[in-house]
Design a protein around this motif. Structure first.
Motif, PDB file in Angstrom:
ATOM      1  N   LEU A  68       0.659  -1.267   0.120  1.00 41.55           N
ATOM      2  CA  LEU A  68      -0.096  -0.158  -0.062  1.00 41.55           C
ATOM      3  C   LEU A  68       0.853   1.373  -0.091  1.00 41.55           C
ATOM      4  CD1 LEU A  68      -2.849  -1.073   2.550  1.00 41.55           C
ATOM      5  CD2 LEU A  68      -2.814  -1.086  -0.217  1.00 41.55           C
ATOM      6  N   SER A  69       1.967   1.272   0.615  1.00 42.55           N
ATOM      7  CA  SER A  69       2.894   2.361   0.784  1.00 42.55           C
ATOM      8  C   SER A  69       4.364   2.347   0.904  1.00 42.55           C
ATOM      9  CB  SER A  69       2.478   3.264   2.032  1.00 42.55           C
ATOM     10  OG  SER A  69       3.123   4.506   2.236  1.00 42.55           O
ATOM     11  N   VAL A  70       5.079   2.693   0.029  1.00 43.52           N
ATOM     12  CA  VAL A  70       6.454   2.512   0.063  1.00 43.52           C
ATOM     13  C   VAL A  70       7.259   3.644  -0.743  1.00 43.52           C
ATOM     14  CG1 VAL A  70       6.462   0.755  -1.771  1.00 43.52           C
ATOM     15  CG2 VAL A  70       7.940   0.776  -0.316  1.00 43.52           C
ATOM     16  N   VAL A  71       8.471   3.679  -0.530  1.00 47.63           N
ATOM     17  CA  VAL A  71       9.352   4.422  -1.267  1.00 47.63           C
ATOM     18  C   VAL A  71      10.089   3.593  -2.481  1.00 47.63           C
ATOM     19  CG1 VAL A  71      11.547   6.210  -1.490  1.00 47.63           C
ATOM     20  CG2 VAL A  71       9.698   6.074   0.471  1.00 47.63           C
ATOM     21  N   ASN A  72       9.631   3.520  -3.768  1.00 49.28           N
ATOM     22  CA  ASN A  72      10.246   2.785  -4.544  1.00 49.28           C
ATOM     23  C   ASN A  72       9.927   3.266  -6.092  1.00 49.28           C
ATOM     24  OD1 ASN A  72       7.368   2.419  -5.378  1.00 49.28           O
ATOM     25  ND2 ASN A  72       7.533   0.227  -5.810  1.00 49.28           N
ATOM     26  N   GLY A  73      10.133   4.576  -6.159  1.00 46.41           N
ATOM     27  CA  GLY A  73      10.285   5.226  -7.220  1.00 46.41           C
ATOM     28  C   GLY A  73      11.487   6.225  -7.465  1.00 46.41           C
ATOM     29  N   GLU A  74      11.639   6.855  -8.670  1.00 52.89           N
ATOM     30  CA  GLU A  74      12.668   7.735  -8.651  1.00 52.89           C
ATOM     31  C   GLU A  74      12.436   8.725 -10.108  1.00 52.89           C
ATOM     32  OE1 GLU A  74      17.190   7.088  -7.884  1.00 52.89           O
ATOM     33  OE2 GLU A  74      16.911   7.076 -10.361  1.00 52.89           O
ATOM     34  N   LEU A  75      12.654  10.203  -9.493  1.00 54.06           N
ATOM     35  CA  LEU A  75      12.445  11.001 -10.708  1.00 54.06           C
ATOM     36  C   LEU A  75      13.595  11.621 -10.852  1.00 54.06           C
ATOM     37  CD1 LEU A  75      10.735  12.885 -12.545  1.00 54.06           C
ATOM     38  CD2 LEU A  75      10.122  14.381 -10.545  1.00 54.06           C
ATOM     39  N   THR A  76      14.279  11.664 -11.927  1.00 52.97           N
ATOM     40  CA  THR A  76      15.580  12.118 -12.356  1.00 52.97           C
ATOM     41  C   THR A  76      15.370  13.329 -13.429  1.00 52.97           C
ATOM     42  OG1 THR A  76      16.769  10.165 -12.015  1.00 52.97           O
ATOM     43  CG2 THR A  76      17.777  11.920 -13.335  1.00 52.97           C
ATOM     44  N   PHE A  77      15.795  14.595 -12.814  1.00 49.26           N
ATOM     45  CA  PHE A  77      15.632  15.867 -13.784  1.00 49.26           C
ATOM     46  C   PHE A  77      17.365  15.888 -14.372  1.00 49.26           C
ATOM     47  CE2 PHE A  77      12.468  17.070 -10.584  1.00 49.26           C
ATOM     48  CZ  PHE A  77      11.472  17.700 -11.785  1.00 49.26           C
ATOM     49  N   GLY A  78      17.201  16.172 -15.948  1.00 45.53           N
ATOM     50  CA  GLY A  78      18.296  16.706 -16.436  1.00 45.53           C
ATOM     51  C   GLY A  78      19.150  15.593 -17.112  1.00 45.53           C
ATOM     52  N   GLY A  79      18.528  14.387 -17.258  1.00 50.17           N
ATOM     53  CA  GLY A  79      19.011  13.235 -17.532  1.00 50.17           C
ATOM     54  C   GLY A  79      18.524  11.882 -17.193  1.00 50.17           C
ATOM     55  N   VAL A  80      19.605  10.616 -17.066  1.00 50.28           N
ATOM     56  CA  VAL A  80      18.821   9.713 -16.713  1.00 50.28           C
ATOM     57  C   VAL A  80      19.853   9.047 -15.616  1.00 50.28           C
ATOM     58  CG1 VAL A  80      17.806   8.875 -18.855  1.00 50.28           C
ATOM     59  CG2 VAL A  80      20.109   8.205 -18.352  1.00 50.28           C
ATOM     60  N   ASP A  81      19.154   7.916 -14.546  1.00 54.21           N
ATOM     61  CA  ASP A  81      20.083   7.174 -13.735  1.00 54.21           C
ATOM     62  C   ASP A  81      20.238   5.908 -14.205  1.00 54.21           C
ATOM     63  OD1 ASP A  81      21.147   5.939 -11.636  1.00 54.21           O
ATOM     64  OD2 ASP A  81      19.488   6.467 -10.346  1.00 54.21           O
ATOM     65  N   GLU A  82      21.217   5.679 -14.894  1.00 58.13           N
ATOM     66  CA  GLU A  82      21.647   4.392 -15.730  1.00 58.13           C
ATOM     67  C   GLU A  82      21.716   3.526 -14.555  1.00 58.13           C
ATOM     68  OE1 GLU A  82      24.914   4.919 -18.350  1.00 58.13           O
ATOM     69  OE2 GLU A  82      23.734   5.993 -19.555  1.00 58.13           O
ATOM     70  N   THR A  83      21.858   3.342 -13.449  1.00 62.53           N
ATOM     71  CA  THR A  83      22.074   2.263 -12.532  1.00 62.53           C
ATOM     72  C   THR A  83      20.655   1.822 -12.156  1.00 62.53           C
ATOM     73  OG1 THR A  83      21.495   3.914 -10.751  1.00 62.53           O
ATOM     74  CG2 THR A  83      23.648   3.617 -11.287  1.00 62.53           C
ATOM     75  N   LYS A  84      19.557   2.366 -12.617  1.00 64.35           N
ATOM     76  CA  LYS A  84      18.312   1.914 -12.617  1.00 64.35           C
ATOM     77  C   LYS A  84      17.923   1.119 -13.957  1.00 64.35           C
ATOM     78  CE  LYS A  84      16.726   3.201  -8.642  1.00 64.35           C
ATOM     79  NZ  LYS A  84      18.022   3.745  -8.061  1.00 64.35           N
ATOM     80  N   PHE A  85      19.000   1.265 -15.043  1.00 65.10           N
ATOM     81  CA  PHE A  85      18.239   0.383 -16.408  1.00 65.10           C
ATOM     82  C   PHE A  85      19.339  -0.886 -16.346  1.00 65.10           C
ATOM     83  CE2 PHE A  85      17.752   5.130 -18.132  1.00 65.10           C
ATOM     84  CZ  PHE A  85      16.656   5.295 -17.470  1.00 65.10           C
ATOM     85  N   THR A  86      18.636  -1.814 -17.121  1.00 63.04           N
ATOM     86  CA  THR A  86      19.284  -3.011 -17.661  1.00 63.04           C
ATOM     87  C   THR A  86      19.590  -2.887 -19.053  1.00 63.04           C
ATOM     88  OG1 THR A  86      17.457  -4.305 -17.666  1.00 63.04           O
ATOM     89  CG2 THR A  86      18.467  -4.416 -15.604  1.00 63.04           C
ATOM     90  N   SER A  87      19.172  -1.875 -19.693  1.00 58.79           N
ATOM     91  CA  SER A  87      19.509  -1.867 -21.278  1.00 58.79           C
ATOM     92  C   SER A  87      19.600  -0.354 -21.540  1.00 58.79           C
ATOM     93  CB  SER A  87      18.262  -2.563 -22.135  1.00 58.79           C
ATOM     94  OG  SER A  87      17.202  -1.437 -21.820  1.00 58.79           O
ATOM     95  N   LYS A  88      19.841  -0.117 -22.807  1.00 59.59           N
ATOM     96  CA  LYS A  88      20.147   1.394 -23.218  1.00 59.59           C
ATOM     97  C   LYS A  88      18.597   1.738 -23.296  1.00 59.59           C
ATOM     98  CE  LYS A  88      24.580   0.825 -25.556  1.00 59.59           C
ATOM     99  NZ  LYS A  88      25.211   0.794 -27.063  1.00 59.59           N
ATOM    100  N   VAL A  89      18.605   3.044 -23.474  1.00 59.07           N
ATOM    101  CA  VAL A  89      17.261   3.597 -23.715  1.00 59.07           C
ATOM    102  C   VAL A  89      16.979   3.756 -25.287  1.00 59.07           C
ATOM    103  CG1 VAL A  89      15.943   5.724 -23.540  1.00 59.07           C
ATOM    104  CG2 VAL A  89      17.555   5.318 -21.617  1.00 59.07           C
ATOM    105  N   HIS A  90      15.741   3.350 -25.661  1.00 62.50           N
ATOM    106  CA  HIS A  90      15.436   3.360 -26.771  1.00 62.50           C
ATOM    107  C   HIS A  90      14.403   4.345 -27.129  1.00 62.50           C
ATOM    108  CE1 HIS A  90      14.192   1.791 -30.901  1.00 62.50           C
ATOM    109  NE2 HIS A  90      12.904   1.982 -30.571  1.00 62.50           N
ATOM    110  N   TYR A  91      14.469   5.358 -28.020  1.00 62.23           N
ATOM    111  CA  TYR A  91      13.855   6.504 -28.012  1.00 62.23           C
ATOM    112  C   TYR A  91      12.822   6.457 -29.423  1.00 62.23           C
ATOM    113  CZ  TYR A  91      16.642   9.039 -24.691  1.00 62.23           C
ATOM    114  OH  TYR A  91      17.536   9.221 -23.511  1.00 62.23           O
ATOM    115  N   ALA A  92      11.607   6.920 -29.207  1.00 60.00           N
ATOM    116  CA  ALA A  92      10.793   7.137 -30.226  1.00 60.00           C
ATOM    117  C   ALA A  92      10.377   8.657 -30.546  1.00 60.00           C
ATOM    118  CB  ALA A  92       9.461   6.366 -30.098  1.00 60.00           C
ATOM    119  N   PRO A  93      10.196   9.253 -31.493  1.00 59.99           N
ATOM    120  CA  PRO A  93       9.941  10.603 -31.696  1.00 59.99           C
ATOM    121  C   PRO A  93       8.478  10.595 -31.304  1.00 59.99           C
ATOM    122  CG  PRO A  93       9.816   9.457 -34.067  1.00 59.99           C
ATOM    123  CD  PRO A  93      10.420   8.546 -32.646  1.00 59.99           C
ATOM    124  N   VAL A  94       8.122  11.916 -30.633  1.00 57.72           N
ATOM    125  CA  VAL A  94       6.859  12.289 -30.433  1.00 57.72           C
ATOM    126  C   VAL A  94       6.165  12.498 -31.583  1.00 57.72           C
ATOM    127  CG1 VAL A  94       5.231  14.096 -29.543  1.00 57.72           C
ATOM    128  CG2 VAL A  94       7.210  13.584 -28.029  1.00 57.72           C
TER     129      VAL A  94
END
Length: 412
Positions: free
Chosen positions: A222-248
């Motif tokens: 029901l309640s826990v701290v388990n998210g992250e918001l990053t301003f100015g880029g990405v936190d690659e420690t949370k990723f297990t792959s490269k970021v794949h981008y799509a145009p808006v």
């Protein structure tokens, strides 16, 4: 008013650009007041119709001459992520919901109680602000105030709304959507936009890229701290792959938000051809068009549970589930069988039966071709980190440790 805000930013000392700053997000589960599927359908319909007066554009910086007011449910029906944000000097903290589907930042507070530095008081001349939401509204005044996001991350002069929300039981919203969505919310300047917090962080050189990334983990408590918001880029420690981008996407109305194009397949068969939709933290479920939903229901053998508004399957049918695949700009993403079901530990919190198996794919209420056919909501974003890049007008996704995780007992 826009020129006034620009002068405030230019007059302030230029700050040294820094590495991306990651902030922890606190999650709370809110027992929905009604069925999740109905709430998400309402939000999706509002997101479509609020842009009816908007002329198509290929980029978020092309402002329309007129637009209808924001009219979307203010919060995710079930999963609420908040970030402590300080206003004034010294900062007074409020817990703000993060929302990629809207762009105004406001707090439910009397502006006269915000501690303001002397240099900012003359700049605090206000005008009325109104934001209509499908599940409530906000009415107040605009205030120009310092905003503190972290010890070393702040906006010197930010336009915020302060006042009284109606039928919205939260302290405020941090809007992370495209800046165009703020147009029409200043009543005396309806044709102007309000620079977002991300815009101003970039303008004053506090961040080197106008990029926001969001990381979630699956909801099981029901309640826990388990998210992250990053301003100015990405936190690659949370990723297990490269970021794949799509145009808006240029397709409207999805292109007015963080809109992308994707196709969806199940069991190797395409159930939705390439269409436009959005990534949205304010939506709980994965909403797909009615025609695709009907095919998915038939293939899984699911039946509709009227109490929850969700599809339900037996344990035997669950064992036969296969990956639901999404082709986004040439890259295949997927939801495993475990990722396609609602967390069983929270069944009763949404009015369901303990031990039942509910699917998280929902009917958007419109057939393919609406211009906003699908919404990749929280249940998709908890399996893939998402990146919102204003400078390059694109949306990215990356695998995380939760992409293939099994969080339901039946899947283990």
């Amino acid at each position: 008013m826009l020129s006034h805000l620009a002068l405030l930013v230019l007059a302030a000392p230029v700050l040294a650009a820094q590495a991306p700053v990651s902030l922890p997000l606190a999650r709370q589960f809110r027992t929905p007041n009604g069925r999740l599927s109905d709430y998400d359908k309402q939000r999706g319909q509002a997101l479509r119709t609020q842009q009816e007066n908007r002329r198509p554009s290929s980029a978020h910086t092309n402002h329309p001459s007129s637009r209808s007011r924001t009219s979307v449910p203010a919060t995710n029906a079930a999963v609420t992520y908040t970030l402590p944000v300080g206003f004034g000097e010294p900062p007074k903290n409020f817990s703000l919901l993060i929302d990629t589907g809207s762009s105004n930042t406001w707090i439910a507070f009397d502006a006269s109680y915000i501690p303001m530095p002397e240099s900012a008081k003359d700049a605090a001349a206000t005008q009325p602000v109104t934001i209509e939401y499908g599940s409530g509204s906000f009415t107040g005044v605009e205030v120009i105030a310092p905003v503190t996001l972290a010890t070393d991350l702040f906006v010197q002069s930010q336009s915020i709304g302060t006042g009284a929300p109606y039928d919205i039981d939260i302290e405020g919203i941090l809007g992370l959507g495209p800046v165009d969505l703020t147009q029409g919310t200043l009543l005396l300047s309806p044709d102007e936009t309000i620079p977002t917090i991300t815009d101003n962080l970039f303008a004053q050189h506090s961040i080197s890229e106008e990029v926001v990334s969001i990381y979630f983990a699956p909801t099981t408590m029901l309640s826990v701290v388990n998210g992250e918001l990053t301003f100015g880029g990405v936190d690659e420690t949370k990723f297990t792959s490269k970021v794949h981008y799509a145009p808006v996407t240029m397709i409207q109305p999805a292109g007015s938000y963080w809109g992308i194009e994707q196709s969806i397949s199940y069991g190797g068969e395409e159930i939705m051809s390439q269409n436009a939709g959005i990534a949205d933290t304010g939506t709980t479920l994965l909403n797909i068009p009615s025609d695709a939903f009907a095919i998915y229901q038939k293939k899984t053998g699911a039946t509709m549970d009227q109490t929850t508004g969700l599809l339900t399957i037996s344990e035997e049918q669950f064992q036969n589930l296969v990956d639901l695949e999404f082709n986004i700009s040439g890259k295949t993403f997927y939801l495993t069988p475990d990722a396609q079901i609602w967390p069983q530990e929270l069944n009763t919190e949404i009015g369901g039966q303990a031990g039942s198996i509910y699917l998280i794919i929902a009917d958007s209420g419109v057939n393919s071709g609406s211009g906003l056919d699908f919404i990749n909501g929280y249940v998709f974003l908890e399996r893939y980190a998402s990146v919102y890049d204003t400078s390059k007008n694109r949306v990215g996704f990356a695998h995380t440790a939760w992409t293939d995780a099994k969080v339901n007992k039946i899947a283990n």
